[in-house]
Design an enzyme around this catalytic site. Structure first.
Site, PDB file in Angstrom:
ATOM      1  N   TYR A 130       0.831  -1.215   0.000  1.00 26.19           N
ATOM      2  CA  TYR A 130       0.000   0.000   0.000  1.00 26.19           C
ATOM      3  C   TYR A 130       0.861   1.259   0.000  1.00 26.19           C
ATOM      4  CZ  TYR A 130      -3.036   3.729   1.585  1.00 26.19           C
ATOM      5  OH  TYR A 130      -3.695   4.935   1.691  1.00 26.19           O
ATOM      6  N   LYS A 169       1.138   4.419  -2.789  1.00 22.45           N
ATOM      7  CA  LYS A 169       0.905   5.838  -2.501  1.00 22.45           C
ATOM      8  C   LYS A 169       2.157   6.668  -2.812  1.00 22.45           C
ATOM      9  CE  LYS A 169      -3.341   5.494  -1.692  1.00 22.45           C
ATOM     10  NZ  LYS A 169      -4.427   6.272  -2.289  1.00 22.45           N
TER      11      LYS A 169
HETATM   12  N1  LIG Z   1      -8.186   6.534   5.816  1.00 22.20           N
HETATM   13  C1  LIG Z   1      -6.892   6.859   5.810  1.00 22.20           C
HETATM   14  O1  LIG Z   1      -6.229   6.847   6.861  1.00 22.20           O
HETATM   15  C2  LIG Z   1      -6.241   7.298   4.529  1.00 22.20           C
HETATM   16  C3  LIG Z   1      -5.029   8.001   4.605  1.00 22.20           C
HETATM   17  C4  LIG Z   1      -4.414   8.409   3.434  1.00 22.20           C
HETATM   18  C5  LIG Z   1      -4.997   8.126   2.206  1.00 22.20           C
HETATM   19  N2  LIG Z   1      -6.155   7.436   2.156  1.00 22.20           N
HETATM   20  C6  LIG Z   1      -6.728   7.147   0.830  1.00 22.20           C
HETATM   21  O2  LIG Z   1      -8.005   7.731   0.742  1.00 22.20           O
HETATM   22  C7  LIG Z   1      -8.748   7.051  -0.271  1.00 22.20           C
HETATM   23  C8  LIG Z   1     -10.142   6.756   0.265  1.00 22.20           C
HETATM   24  O3  LIG Z   1     -10.039   5.836   1.342  1.00 22.20           O
HETATM   25  P1  LIG Z   1     -10.882   5.999   2.682  1.00 22.20           P
HETATM   26  O4  LIG Z   1      -9.930   6.179   3.778  1.00 22.20           O
HETATM   27  O5  LIG Z   1     -11.969   6.958   2.483  1.00 22.20           O
HETATM   28  O6  LIG Z   1     -11.428   4.498   2.848  1.00 22.20           O
HETATM   29  P2  LIG Z   1     -12.868   3.842   2.633  1.00 22.20           P
HETATM   30  O7  LIG Z   1     -13.854   4.444   3.581  1.00 22.20           O
HETATM   31  O8  LIG Z   1     -12.612   2.396   2.707  1.00 22.20           O
HETATM   32  O9  LIG Z   1     -13.283   4.261   1.148  1.00 22.20           O
HETATM   33  C9  LIG Z   1     -12.683   3.664   0.023  1.00 22.20           C
HETATM   34  C10 LIG Z   1     -13.587   3.903  -1.187  1.00 22.20           C
HETATM   35  O10 LIG Z   1     -12.913   3.381  -2.342  1.00 22.20           O
HETATM   36  C11 LIG Z   1     -13.769   2.430  -2.980  1.00 22.20           C
HETATM   37  N3  LIG Z   1     -12.983   1.361  -3.580  1.00 22.20           N
HETATM   38  C12 LIG Z   1     -11.937   0.681  -3.047  1.00 22.20           C
HETATM   39  N4  LIG Z   1     -11.488  -0.222  -3.905  1.00 22.20           N
HETATM   40  C13 LIG Z   1     -12.261  -0.110  -5.023  1.00 22.20           C
HETATM   41  C14 LIG Z   1     -12.290  -0.785  -6.263  1.00 22.20           C
HETATM   42  N5  LIG Z   1     -11.425  -1.766  -6.575  1.00 22.20           N
HETATM   43  N6  LIG Z   1     -13.232  -0.413  -7.172  1.00 22.20           N
HETATM   44  C15 LIG Z   1     -14.110   0.563  -6.887  1.00 22.20           C
HETATM   45  N7  LIG Z   1     -14.124   1.233  -5.728  1.00 22.20           N
HETATM   46  C16 LIG Z   1     -13.210   0.895  -4.807  1.00 22.20           C
HETATM   47  C17 LIG Z   1     -14.661   1.927  -1.887  1.00 22.20           C
HETATM   48  O11 LIG Z   1     -15.853   1.409  -2.469  1.00 22.20           O
HETATM   49  P3  LIG Z   1     -16.402  -0.093  -2.146  1.00 22.20           P
HETATM   50  O12 LIG Z   1     -16.726  -0.102  -0.673  1.00 22.20           O
HETATM   51  O13 LIG Z   1     -17.586  -0.223  -3.020  1.00 22.20           O
HETATM   52  O14 LIG Z   1     -15.267  -1.016  -2.488  1.00 22.20           O
HETATM   53  C18 LIG Z   1     -14.907   3.194  -1.087  1.00 22.20           C
HETATM   54  O15 LIG Z   1     -15.911   3.959  -1.707  1.00 22.20           O
HETATM   55  C19 LIG Z   1      -7.944   5.819  -0.634  1.00 22.20           C
HETATM   56  O16 LIG Z   1      -7.239   6.058  -1.837  1.00 22.20           O
HETATM   57  C20 LIG Z   1      -6.964   5.683   0.514  1.00 22.20           C
HETATM   58  O17 LIG Z   1      -5.794   5.038   0.127  1.00 22.20           O
HETATM   59  C21 LIG Z   1      -6.794   7.016   3.285  1.00 22.20           C
END
Ligand SMILES: NC(=O)c1ccc[n+]([C@@H]2O[C@H](COP(=O)([O-])OP(=O)(O)OC[C@H]3O[C@@H](n4cnc5c(N)ncnc54)[C@H](OP(=O)(O)O)[C@@H]3O)[C@@H](O)[C@H]2O)c1
Length: 262
Positions: free
Chosen positions: A152, A156
């Site tokens: 992961y 990133k």
């Molecule tokens: N939370 C953190 O600490 C954090 C920190 C830095 C960056 N990020 C980044 O922020 C972004 C959003 O993550 P989040 O934290 O908001 O987590 P989240 O609540 O799990 O949301 C992830 C979203 O991405 C969708 N998704 C994941 N894999 C997919 C796929 N193969 N095809 C289509 N949709 C997909 C999910 O939809 P489904 O449920 O339908 O799969 C969901 O809508 C990600 O890129 C993550 O790497 C998160």
């Protein structure tokens, strides 16, 4: 989608977390929305966006696959995309050698391959039109080797780097590229990555609405990147001058399975 005078934004991963909040920012601003996620929950999220005045179309697609990306792109029906918020992504905890390789590949294919495929399709149209905004959700994780979340963090690091390169390639075209780099944020991320028993999984985290607003404002302002929050800013600044071996050891302490309080 029907043509209107409102601008159109595509938001991937809009069913929960940061993407859900990014889509709300877009709707609040006056964008219509084409939103995508892999599960039917995207339809419930869309109802929330409609209450903010946006016309919303939803696509259920696995954006780790090129077919899924094509399905999403086809749903624009040629309507110009004013903003692309390429946010969908997920993590994967545990040690690399213990991970299922299909799961490893799904992280890479979602975070990198699918994201790039979509950006290339929509970005070409934007360049032709001489306008557009692209927001990529990178991460502060890209600044450090991700012991027990190695793949992961690598994805990133890729996106953080790619975003700056694409931005430079597109200078003077009217298309801007912005990288949003959140720190640990209160979403479904850690549960999905099977990291709830880790220190970082159990720590207090940032509010996804605040993170998304920061990213949205940076995209609208045409900024190159934005790290949310002063703690994360400090963390990335220190990471830039810290040996990789030390960063990897620090990451072990917060991401090792069982490192949380249970
Ligand atoms: N939370 C953190 O600490 C954090 C920190 C830095 C960056 N990020 C980044 O922020 C972004 C959003 O993550 P989040 O934290 O908001 O987590 P989240 O609540 O799990 O949301 C992830 C979203 O991405 C969708 N998704 C994941 N894999 C997919 C796929 N193969 N095809 C289509 N949709 C997909 C999910 O939809 P489904 O449920 O339908 O799969 C969901 O809508 C990600 O890129 C993550 O790497 C998160």
């Amino acid at each position: 989608m029907n043509s209107t005078t409102r601008p159109l934004a595509i938001v991937t991963g809009a069913s929960s977390g940061i993407g859900y909040e990014l889509a709300k920012c877009c709707a609040d601003y006056g964008f219509d929305l084409l939103v995508a996620a892999d599960e039917p929950a995207i339809n419930d999220a869309a109802q929330d966006f409609r209450t903010l005045g946006a016309a919303v179309e939803t696509i259920e697609a696995d954006l780790a696959t090129l077919d899924g990306v094509d399905k999403l792109y086809a749903a624009t029906h040629g309507r110009p995309v004013d903003a692309l918020l390429a946010n969908a992504g997920h993590g994967l905890g545990h040690s690399f050698l213990d991970q299922d390789f299909n799961a490893v590949r799904h992280v890479i294919d979602t975070n990198i391959t699918g994201t790039l495929s979509l950006i290339q399709k929509v970005g070409r149209d934007m360049r032709t039109r001489g306008q557009g905004r692209i927001l990529i959700t990178g991460s502060v994780a890209g600044f450090m080797p991700g012991t027990f979340q190695a793949v992961y963090n690598g994805t990133k690091a890729f996106l953080n780097s790619f975003s700056w390169a694409l931005r430079n390639e597109l200078q003077d075209t009217g298309v801007t590229v912005t990288c949003l780099m959140p720190g640990a944020t209160e979403t479904e991320f850690f549960e999905r990555a099977d990291m709830l028993d880790t220190k970082v999984g159990q720590a207090e985290k940032d509010d996804p609405a605040d993170v998304a607003k920061t990213g949205f404002d940076a995209m609208m302002g045409g900024e190159g990147d934005v790290v949310y929050g002063w703690r994360n800013k400090l963390q990335t600044t220190i990471a830039n001058v810290t040996p990789a071996s030390m960063l990897a050891e620090q990451h072990r302490k917060k991401a090792e399975p069982g490192s949380g309080e249970q």
